[in-house]
Motif scaffolding. Structure first.
Motif, short mmCIF file in Angstrom:
data_model
loop_
_atom_site.label_atom_id
_atom_site.label_comp_id
_atom_site.label_asym_id
_atom_site.label_seq_id
_atom_site.Cartn_x
_atom_site.Cartn_y
_atom_site.Cartn_z
N ALA A 155 0.84 -1.21 0.00
CA ALA A 155 0.00 0.00 0.00
C ALA A 155 0.87 1.26 0.00
CB ALA A 155 -0.94 0.00 1.21
N ILE A 156 1.93 1.25 0.80
CA ILE A 156 2.83 2.40 0.82
C ILE A 156 3.52 2.55 -0.53
CG2 ILE A 156 4.96 3.30 1.84
CD1 ILE A 156 4.01 2.02 4.51
N LEU A 169 1.04 4.02 -3.00
CA LEU A 169 0.87 5.45 -2.79
C LEU A 169 2.07 6.23 -3.29
CD1 LEU A 169 -0.87 5.70 0.70
CD2 LEU A 169 -1.86 6.02 -1.56
N ARG A 204 -3.69 11.44 0.54
CA ARG A 204 -3.81 9.99 0.43
C ARG A 204 -3.08 9.28 1.56
NH1 ARG A 204 -3.38 11.30 -5.35
NH2 ARG A 204 -1.16 11.53 -5.04
N GLY A 205 -1.91 9.76 1.92
CA GLY A 205 -1.14 9.15 3.02
C GLY A 205 -1.86 9.27 4.35
N ARG A 229 -5.09 9.44 4.74
CA ARG A 229 -6.23 8.52 4.71
C ARG A 229 -5.78 7.07 4.91
NH1 ARG A 229 -7.67 12.52 0.92
NH2 ARG A 229 -6.91 11.36 -0.87
N LEU A 230 -4.59 6.72 4.37
CA LEU A 230 -4.06 5.37 4.62
C LEU A 230 -3.77 5.18 6.10
CD1 LEU A 230 -2.98 2.62 3.63
CD2 LEU A 230 -0.76 3.73 3.33
N LEU A 283 -5.51 2.42 8.49
CA LEU A 283 -4.73 1.39 9.21
C LEU A 283 -4.94 1.49 10.71
CD1 LEU A 283 -1.36 1.43 7.23
CD2 LEU A 283 -3.13 -0.34 7.18
N GLY A 320 -11.69 0.95 5.67
CA GLY A 320 -10.68 1.45 4.75
C GLY A 320 -11.30 2.07 3.51
N PHE A 339 -10.97 6.12 2.37
CA PHE A 339 -10.47 6.62 1.09
C PHE A 339 -11.58 7.27 0.25
CE2 PHE A 339 -6.68 4.29 2.02
CZ PHE A 339 -5.71 5.06 1.43
#
Length: 92
Positions: free
Chosen positions: A21-22, A25, A48-49, A51-52, A56, A85, A89
């Motif tokens: 996922a990282i 992104l 986006r980061g 929201r990740l 998590l 999740g 997003f």
């Protein structure tokens, strides 16, 4: 070499998923810089980061609460975490 930790396939899948996922992104950030900032339903301006990270962190709390309150299998919190999740997003 890795005998200090009891590595299992689910543990490896978790770490592979997080690092994937990282990586995804990072790839998206290279192709479309800027982080796609937006203000969501929680009133936060997030990238986006962000929201990740929220997804998590919330998923971790879902699993910990599930493990703390019940002995049932982990398929239900997995579904809840995937829904959380998706919500993060989509709307956060």
């Amino acid at each position: 070499m890795l005998s200090w930790m009891a590595w299992t396939w689910p543990t490896a899948a978790l770490f592979i998923g997080i690092f994937s996922a990282i990586g995804l992104l990072a790839f998206i950030e290279v192709r479309k810089p800027g982080g796609a900032e937006r203000k969501g339903v929680l009133g936060l301006t997030t990238t986006r980061g962000d929201r990740l990270f929220i997804a998590l962190l919330g998923s971790t709390y879902i699993f910990l609460a599930w493990l703390g309150f019940t002995d049932a299998q982990l398929w239900t919190p997995l579904g809840l975490a995937l829904c959380w999740g998706t919500f993060c997003f989509w709307k956060v």
